[in-house]
Scaffold this motif. Structure first.
Motif, mmCIF file in Angstrom:
data_model
loop_
_atom_site.group_PDB
_atom_site.id
_atom_site.type_symbol
_atom_site.label_atom_id
_atom_site.label_comp_id
_atom_site.label_asym_id
_atom_site.label_seq_id
_atom_site.Cartn_x
_atom_site.Cartn_y
_atom_site.Cartn_z
ATOM 1 N N THR A 85 15.183 -6.041 10.402
ATOM 2 C CA THR A 85 15.560 -6.669 9.134
ATOM 3 C C THR A 85 17.076 -6.671 8.944
ATOM 4 O OG1 THR A 85 15.080 -6.714 6.765
ATOM 5 C CG2 THR A 85 15.427 -4.564 7.735
ATOM 6 N N LEU A 86 17.770 -5.744 9.594
ATOM 7 C CA LEU A 86 19.239 -5.739 9.574
ATOM 8 C C LEU A 86 19.807 -6.737 10.583
ATOM 9 C CD1 LEU A 86 20.063 -1.928 9.356
ATOM 10 C CD2 LEU A 86 20.703 -3.653 7.678
ATOM 11 N N ALA A 87 19.228 -6.744 11.779
ATOM 12 C CA ALA A 87 19.766 -7.586 12.842
ATOM 13 C C ALA A 87 19.481 -9.056 12.620
ATOM 14 C CB ALA A 87 19.195 -7.136 14.188
ATOM 15 N N GLY A 88 18.328 -9.363 11.998
ATOM 16 C CA GLY A 88 17.970 -10.755 11.757
ATOM 17 C C GLY A 88 17.252 -11.381 12.936
ATOM 18 N N VAL A 89 17.232 -12.708 13.003
ATOM 19 C CA VAL A 89 16.436 -13.433 13.992
ATOM 20 C C VAL A 89 17.267 -14.557 14.589
ATOM 21 C CG1 VAL A 89 14.339 -12.950 12.675
ATOM 22 C CG2 VAL A 89 15.514 -15.134 12.344
ATOM 23 N N VAL A 90 16.731 -15.156 15.655
ATOM 24 C CA VAL A 90 17.238 -16.431 16.175
ATOM 25 C C VAL A 90 16.138 -17.471 15.965
ATOM 26 C CG1 VAL A 90 18.142 -17.684 18.169
ATOM 27 C CG2 VAL A 90 18.731 -15.273 17.840
ATOM 28 N N GLY A 91 15.048 -17.358 16.735
ATOM 29 C CA GLY A 91 13.865 -18.156 16.430
ATOM 30 C C GLY A 91 13.105 -17.523 15.283
ATOM 31 N N ARG A 185 25.404 -7.397 17.548
ATOM 32 C CA ARG A 185 24.266 -7.728 16.695
ATOM 33 C C ARG A 185 22.971 -7.098 17.182
ATOM 34 N NH1 ARG A 185 21.996 -13.846 15.294
ATOM 35 N NH2 ARG A 185 20.516 -13.177 13.679
ATOM 36 N N TRP A 186 22.760 -7.081 18.496
ATOM 37 C CA TRP A 186 21.462 -6.663 19.021
ATOM 38 C C TRP A 186 21.422 -5.215 19.494
ATOM 39 C CZ3 TRP A 186 19.232 -10.145 16.660
ATOM 40 C CH2 TRP A 186 19.492 -11.500 16.795
ATOM 41 N N VAL A 187 22.558 -4.587 19.699
ATOM 42 C CA VAL A 187 22.565 -3.170 20.074
ATOM 43 C C VAL A 187 22.805 -2.372 18.798
ATOM 44 C CG1 VAL A 187 23.622 -1.397 21.520
ATOM 45 C CG2 VAL A 187 23.454 -3.759 22.365
ATOM 46 N N MET A 188 21.731 -1.863 18.223
ATOM 47 C CA MET A 188 21.823 -1.315 16.868
ATOM 48 C C MET A 188 22.160 0.182 16.859
ATOM 49 S SD MET A 188 21.524 -3.876 14.863
ATOM 50 C CE MET A 188 20.911 -3.402 13.258
ATOM 51 N N ASN A 192 27.315 -0.503 14.778
ATOM 52 C CA ASN A 192 26.951 -1.917 14.676
ATOM 53 C C ASN A 192 26.006 -2.167 13.511
ATOM 54 O OD1 ASN A 192 28.479 -2.572 16.931
ATOM 55 N ND2 ASN A 192 26.763 -2.342 18.354
ATOM 56 N N ALA A 193 25.028 -1.289 13.346
ATOM 57 C CA ALA A 193 23.990 -1.512 12.330
ATOM 58 C C ALA A 193 24.578 -1.563 10.923
ATOM 59 C CB ALA A 193 22.923 -0.419 12.426
ATOM 60 N N HIS A 196 25.832 -4.761 9.331
ATOM 61 C CA HIS A 196 24.881 -5.795 8.912
ATOM 62 C C HIS A 196 24.329 -5.554 7.510
ATOM 63 C CE1 HIS A 196 24.894 -7.722 12.801
ATOM 64 N NE2 HIS A 196 24.665 -6.565 13.396
ATOM 65 N N VAL A 197 24.607 -4.397 6.933
ATOM 66 C CA VAL A 197 24.073 -4.099 5.600
ATOM 67 C C VAL A 197 24.575 -5.095 4.551
ATOM 68 C CG1 VAL A 197 23.986 -2.394 3.741
ATOM 69 C CG2 VAL A 197 23.673 -1.669 6.111
ATOM 70 N N PRO A 198 25.873 -5.419 4.507
ATOM 71 C CA PRO A 198 26.314 -6.425 3.526
ATOM 72 C C PRO A 198 25.617 -7.778 3.709
ATOM 73 C CG PRO A 198 28.196 -5.223 4.408
ATOM 74 C CD PRO A 198 27.023 -4.834 5.232
ATOM 75 N N GLU A 199 25.340 -8.158 4.954
ATOM 76 C CA GLU A 199 24.629 -9.412 5.207
ATOM 77 C C GLU A 199 23.224 -9.351 4.614
ATOM 78 O OE1 GLU A 199 24.633 -9.882 9.400
ATOM 79 O OE2 GLU A 199 26.829 -9.800 9.583
ATOM 80 N N MET A 200 22.567 -8.206 4.778
ATOM 81 C CA MET A 200 21.225 -8.044 4.240
ATOM 82 C C MET A 200 21.233 -8.113 2.718
ATOM 83 S SD MET A 200 18.632 -4.800 4.670
ATOM 84 C CE MET A 200 19.660 -3.778 3.602
ATOM 85 N N LEU A 201 22.205 -7.486 2.093
ATOM 86 C CA LEU A 201 22.283 -7.496 0.628
ATOM 87 C C LEU A 201 22.618 -8.892 0.101
ATOM 88 C CD1 LEU A 201 24.156 -4.098 0.059
ATOM 89 C CD2 LEU A 201 21.690 -4.564 -0.060
#
Length: 607
Positions: A85-91, A185-188, A192-193, A196-201
Motif C-alpha cells: 500500500t506504500l509502494a503502490g502499483v504499476v498494473g 520504490r520497490w526495495v522497501m 525508502n519506505a 512513500h508515506v506522504p504519497e499515501m496520505l
C-alpha cells in the motif's frame, strides 16, 4: 451468475494477465471459474500471502494482477499488503476478500473493511452479482488511477446468490515490455519506505474527494423522510426490502466514507440509521464527523441483517410494537437433526476412531475436514484455532504442561494442504525445540474441505496437468524429524495405525505419522466391493458405529445384562450398500464377523 462467477468474468474482461488464490469458502469458486478462461495465467498458491505476492509481482511487471481469498486469508497476506500500500502499483492490483457473515463455514466473523482503514486502501462493496461484475472492472481502473491496491469486499450472500448479469467486451490491456527497476520504490527498506508515506496520505485525500462524486455511490430519494439509511453491500438489499419508501445512501465505494453525501441525507430525514454487516465502522466515522446516527445501538452486532431483523430492530425507533416475525413468514419446520460428519469411507475416519481409543492424550487440531473429529462419535479433538496452529499449540501444550498433564501424550492432527499452507514452520519449531509431540499428517491428495482442489501434494495443477508432487516423508525429514520417527501408514489398516500411534506417543521427542489415502470425492479414489450386515450374526456390539461412517445406520437399540451383572446398550445396524465404498474399516471393528461383502445385484433388461 453467482457473485463468484461474475467476479471471475470481470477479472478476465478487465484484461487481467495473472490470477492467484488459495481455496477458502466462500471465495473458492472465483479462481476455479477463472481457470476456465483463455489468455490468463491462474494458479492455486500454497497460501494467501503467496497468492498476493504473485499478484503483486504481475502488477510490477506492468500486467493487471488479481488474487482472491476468504476473510481469514487476508490475515495471512497482511504482511505483503501493508507494505504494498506504500509502494503502490504499476498494473492494476485487485484483492477480492470474501467475508463469511453468519459463520457459514469459518472460525470467526471478522469484518475485512477494517483493512481499508488499516492499510489506507479504497474498498468497494457489491450488493449482487451484477455489481460484483461492474465493481471488479471498476476496481482495476481505480487501482491504476490512484496507484493503489483495491479491496473488493464480498460476503457469502454475494458470492453464492445468483442473478442475471450483463457483461461487456473484454478489454485489451497492454502490459509494460519489462519490469522497470526502481529500488527506491520497490526495495522497501526503512529509508525508502518512509519516503512513500506522504504519497499515501495525499492519496487518502484524493480518494476522500473522489467518493463524493463516484457513480458507485448513489443517494436514492424516498417518499417517507422519517428514516434515512446509509448502507453497503447486501445489507442494501435488505434495507430496500424492509423499508421500500425510505431515502437510502447506497455505498458501493464505501471507504473512504463520503461524509458530504451522508450529511446531505441526514438533512433530509428525521433519523439516520447506518446498516452495515458486521462492525460499526461507518457508524463510528459518521458519528466522529458530528452527524447523529443510529446503528449498533438498535441492530445486532453480528450476523446478517435480513429484513425481519431490521424491522424488529427499528420498531422501537418508529414507536411500534416489537415485531416477533414477518407477516406471512412460515413457521420453522421440524427437521431431523443432521450434524456435520465426514464422508462415507473418508480416510480420516480410521484416524479418529483410533484416536478415540487412546487414553491420557491431548489432541490439537487444525482447519480442514478433519476438524469434524471434534464431534460425535469420536470426540477426539481438543483445540482448533487457525490454519497451521495445531503445530504450535501442540508444542505449547507440551512445554507448558503442569503437574496434572505431566504424563499426558500430545498429538497434533493436520491435513496435507494445511501443512503446506502454514504447518511446515510449526513442525520445524517442534523439531528445533525438541517437542514431545506426535504429528498425524493426513495426506488425502486434495484440499478436501473446499471441494477437492489441487495443491502441491496432489501431483496436479489447477488445470489438471501433471505437476511435481511433494514427498512428505522427505520434507518432514528435511524439517528435522529423525528418519526412524517418520512412518507411512494406510489409515484403513486400523491395527497398524493403532500400534504405530501408541508406540510413537510413548517415546520421547517429535515424530510424524503420515497417512496416505486419497479423498473419496476425487478421481484418485478407487471404490471397492461394498459390504452388508448379516443380521442373524449381528450381536449389537456397536463397535462399527464408533467408526462414524455415515453408511452405517442403527436400526434398533436394546439392552442386555452381561454375566458380570453390568447392563450394556446394544446397537443393531445395517449398511447402506449403495453408499458403501468397501473401505473395510467397519469389518475390522466387528467382533462377531457379521459384516460381509454384499451380493452384487445387476439390473435386468427386458427387450
Amino acid at each position: 451468475m453467482s457473485g463468484n462467477e461474475a467476479v471471475a468474468r470481470a477479472v478476465w474482461d478487465a484484461g487481467t494477465r495473472v490470477a492467484a488464490a488459495y481455496p477458502g469458502t466462500p471465495a473458492t469458486e472465483i479462481l476455479e471459474y477463472l481457470s476456465l478462461y483463455p489468455d490468463l495465467y491462474a494458479e492455486w498458491s500454497v497460501n494467501e500471502k503467496v497468492s498476493l505476492e504473485v499478484a503483486i509481482g504481475a502488477s510490477l511487471a506492468g500486467a493487471r494482477g488479481f488474487c482472491a481469498m476468504k476473510h481469514v486469508g487476508l490475515n495471512v497476506a497482511a504482511d505483503a499488503l501493508m507494505t504494498q500500500t506504500l509502494a503502490g502499483v504499476v498494473g492494476g492490483l485487485v484483492i477480492a476478500v470474501a467475508d463469511d457473515v453468519g459463520f457459514s463455514s469459518s472460525q470467526n466473523e471478522q469484518d475485512s473493511r477494517y483493512w481499508g482503514r488499516f492499510a489506507h486502501l479504497p474498498v468497494l462493496e457489491p450488493a449482487d452479482s451484477q455489481e460484483a461484475y461492474e465493481m471488479t472492472r471498476a476496481a482495476f481502473a481505480l487501482s491504476e488511477q490512484y496507484n493503489t491496491p483495491v479491496l473488493l469486499r464480498l460476503t457469502t450472500r454475494v458470492c453464492h446468490v445468483k442473478c442475471l448479469v450483463s457483461v461487456g467486451e473484454r478489454q485489451v490491456v497492454r502490459a509494460a515490455d519489462q519490469f522497470t527497476k526502481d529500488p527506491g520504490r520497490w526495495v522497501m527498506v526503512p529509508a525508502n519506505a518512509k519516503r512513500h508515506v506522504p504519497e499515501m496520505l495525499a492519496r487518502d485525500k484524493a480518494l476522500a474527494a473522489a467518493v463524493e462524486t463516484s457513480p458507485l455511490n448513489r443517494l436514492e430519494a424516498g417518499s417517507n423522510p422519517r428514516l434515512g439509511f446509509v448502507t453497503s453491500g447486501p445489507a442494501y438489499m435488505h434495507v430496500r426490502e424492509a423499508f421500500p419508501d425510505a431515502p437510502v445512501l447506497k455505498l458501493g465505494f464505501s471507504h473512504p466514507v463520503p461524509l458530504g453525501l451522508v450529511r446531505q441525507l441526514a438533512d433530509q430525514v428525521e433519523a439516520l440509521v447506518v446498516v452495515e454487516e458486521t462492525e460499526p465502522l461507518m457508524e463510528t466515522e459518521i458519528k466522529a464527523a458530528g452527524i447523529a446516527a443510529h446503528g449498533k445501538d438498535i441492530l445486532p452486532a453480528a450476523g446478517e441483517l435480513p429484513p425481519h431483523i431490521l424491522r424488529r430492530g427499528l420498531a422501537a425507533l418508529l414507536g411500534q410494537q416489537p415485531v416477533a416475525a414477518d407477516v406471512g413468514q412460515r413457521p420453522a419446520l421440524e427437521v431431523f437433526p443432521r450434524p456435520p460428519t465426514m464422508c462415507v469411507a473418508c480416510p480420516h475416519l480410521g484416524v479418529y476412531y483410533t484416536l478415540s481409543q487412546l487414553r491420557n492424550v491431548n489432541i490439537s487440531g487444525d482447519i480442514g475436514c478433519y476438524t469434524l473429529g471434534a464431534g460425535h462419535p469420536w470426540n477426539a479433538l481438543d483445540t482448533c484455532i487457525s490454519m497451521g496452529a495445531s503445530m504450535g499449540i501442540a508444542l505449547g501444550l507440551d512445554k507448558g504442561r503442569g503437574p496434572g498433564d505431566e504424563n499426558k501424550k500430545v498429538v497434533a492432527v493436520i491435513g496435507d494442504s494445511t501443512f503446506l499452507h502454514m504447518g511446515m514452520q510449526g513442525l520445524l519449531d517442534i523439531a528445533y525445540n525438541r517437542g514431545n509431540v506426535t504429528v498425524l499428517l493426513l495426506d488425502n491428495r486434495a484440499v478436501g474441505m473446499t471441494g477437492g482442489q489441487e495443491n502441491p501434494g496432489s501431483g496436479r495443477d489447477i488445470y489438471g496437468q501433471p505437476a511435481p508432487r511433494v514427498d512428505f516423508a522427505k520434507l518432514v525429514e528435511a524439517l528435522g524429524i529423525d528418519k526412524e520417527r517418520i512412518h507411512m501408514v494406510d489409515p484403513y489398516q486400523l491395527p497398524v495405525l493403532f500400534k504405530t500411534l501408541r508406540e510413537e506417543t510413548k517415546r520421547p521427542g517429535p515424530s510424524v505419522i503420515i497417512t496416505d489415502r486419497p479423498c473419496v470425492l476425487i478421481d484418485h479414489y478407487q471404490k471397492q466391493q461394498p459390504y452388508e450386515v448379516d443380521e442373524a450374526a449381528c450381536t449389537g456390539c456397536g463397535n462399527c458405529v464408533e467408526v462414524g461412517c455415515p453408511a452405517i445406520h442403527v436400526t434398533r437399540r436394546d439392552k442386555a445384562i452381561k454375566p458380570s451383572g453390568k447392563e450394556v446398550e446394544l446397537a443393531f445396524v445395517k449398511i447402506e450398500t449403495a453408499a458403501c465404498t468397501g473401505c473395510d474399516l467397519c469389518v475390522q471393528t466387528c467382533a462377531p464377523k457379521a459384516i460381509r461383502h454384499a451380493v452384487p445385484t445387476f439390473p435386468v433388461s427386458i427387450n
